[in-house]
Structures are given as structure tokens and as C-alpha cells.
Design a protein around this motif. Structure first.
Motif, short mmCIF file in Angstrom:
data_model
loop_
_atom_site.label_atom_id
_atom_site.label_comp_id
_atom_site.label_asym_id
_atom_site.label_seq_id
_atom_site.Cartn_x
_atom_site.Cartn_y
_atom_site.Cartn_z
N TRP A 128 -3.25 10.13 -1.11
CA TRP A 128 -4.10 9.23 -0.24
C TRP A 128 -3.32 7.78 -0.87
O TRP A 128 -3.24 7.58 -1.87
N ARG A 129 -3.92 6.68 -0.11
CA ARG A 129 -3.75 5.56 -0.39
C ARG A 129 -4.94 5.05 -0.95
O ARG A 129 -5.96 5.34 -0.90
N SER A 174 0.78 -1.03 0.09
CA SER A 174 0.02 0.07 0.07
C SER A 174 0.96 1.11 0.00
O SER A 174 1.88 1.21 0.62
N LYS A 219 -14.14 7.03 9.97
CA LYS A 219 -13.04 6.31 9.70
C LYS A 219 -11.74 7.10 10.64
O LYS A 219 -11.83 8.30 10.46
N SER A 266 -5.83 7.11 10.60
CA SER A 266 -4.88 5.88 10.25
C SER A 266 -5.48 4.51 10.43
O SER A 266 -6.31 4.53 11.07
N ALA A 267 -4.92 3.39 9.88
CA ALA A 267 -5.52 2.11 9.95
C ALA A 267 -4.04 1.32 10.74
O ALA A 267 -2.94 1.48 10.10
N TRP A 322 -3.94 7.12 6.33
CA TRP A 322 -4.83 7.03 4.90
C TRP A 322 -4.29 8.14 3.89
O TRP A 322 -4.31 8.11 2.79
N ALA A 345 -6.35 14.72 4.88
CA ALA A 345 -7.45 14.03 5.81
C ALA A 345 -7.63 14.81 6.92
O ALA A 345 -8.64 14.44 7.54
N HIS A 397 0.70 5.71 -0.95
CA HIS A 397 -0.04 6.91 -1.45
C HIS A 397 0.21 7.22 -2.76
O HIS A 397 1.40 7.88 -3.00
#
Length: 115
Positions: free
Chosen positions: A114-115, A67, A94, A97-98, A108, A82, A69
Motif C-alpha cells: 500500500w501507499r 509516493s 475511496k 486509484s488517485a 493505492w 485493495a 508502495h
């Protein structure tokens, strides 16, 4: 050649008292070739104070590639990040971050990418 396939792109315009208006910006299955840009103009039909952009994107790759950006978004010539500030996030429902299975937290967005 890798390409980003935009499965569905639409803009939801939040109306002040009458609900929301959905404006599709592309047909399902729209393909944007890797490295190219596209402008998807729209004109709302009402007097709105906010806009919600909803999109689904897939970047094709011949194998698992992780993954990164790779996508930039802008609205009215201004880059979408973001968060508006350190205290006001733009993402709805959301986190910024993940957490990956390894425990690594990844954002993200990084700046306007962006991802």
C-alpha cells in the motif's frame, strides 16, 4: 533513519444490529521503525461478520520523496489487497486509484503493498 509513524490505528468492528465497536490497537504517536514489522492483535467481544480497519500513517523523510508502495497489511495471516475481486473493492468511500496533479493515475495498492 526513516520511520513510519502510526498516528492512530483502530479497528471498527461492524455489528449486525447494535452499531460498531472501536478497538484501539496502538497509542497515538506509535512509531514503527522503517523496515520492521509489528503484530497488533485484537479480540472482538461480539459476533461480527465484517471488520473495518481504519488507520493513519506517515512516513518521515528528510525531503519530498514522492509516493511508493511501502506498507503491507494482513489480517489473520492473509494479505489485504485493495479488492477482493475485479468486481468487489475493499476500499470504502475511496476509488482504487488517485489522480495526481499531473494527471497520472496511481493505485493505492499494488498486490499486498500500500501507499
Amino acid at each position: 533513519m526513516r520511520s513510519a509513524t502510526m498516528l492512530a490505528i483502530c479497528v471498527l468492528i461492524a455489528a449486525q444490529a447494535v452499531g460498531a465497536e472501536t478497538i484501539p490497537l496502538s497509542e497515538p504517536g506509535y512509531v514503527l521503525p522503517y523496515g520492521e514489522t509489528v503484530e497488533l492483535p485484537f479480540t472482538p467481544t461480539g459476533d461480527y461478520s465484517s471488520v473495518r480497519v481504519v488507520y493513519t500513517v506517515r512516513m518521515d523523510s528528510p525531503s519530498a520523496a514522492g509516493s511508493t508502495h511501502v506498507m503491507g497489511l494482513s489480517l489473520n495471516g492473509r494479505a489485504l489487497t485493495a479488492a477482493v475481486s475485479r468486481a468487489a473493492a475493499r476500499l470504502l468511500n475511496k476509488p482504487l486509484s488517485a489522480t495526481m496533479a499531473s494527471g497520472l493515475d496511481v493505485p493505492w495498492a499494488r498486490g499486498d503493498q500500500w501507499r
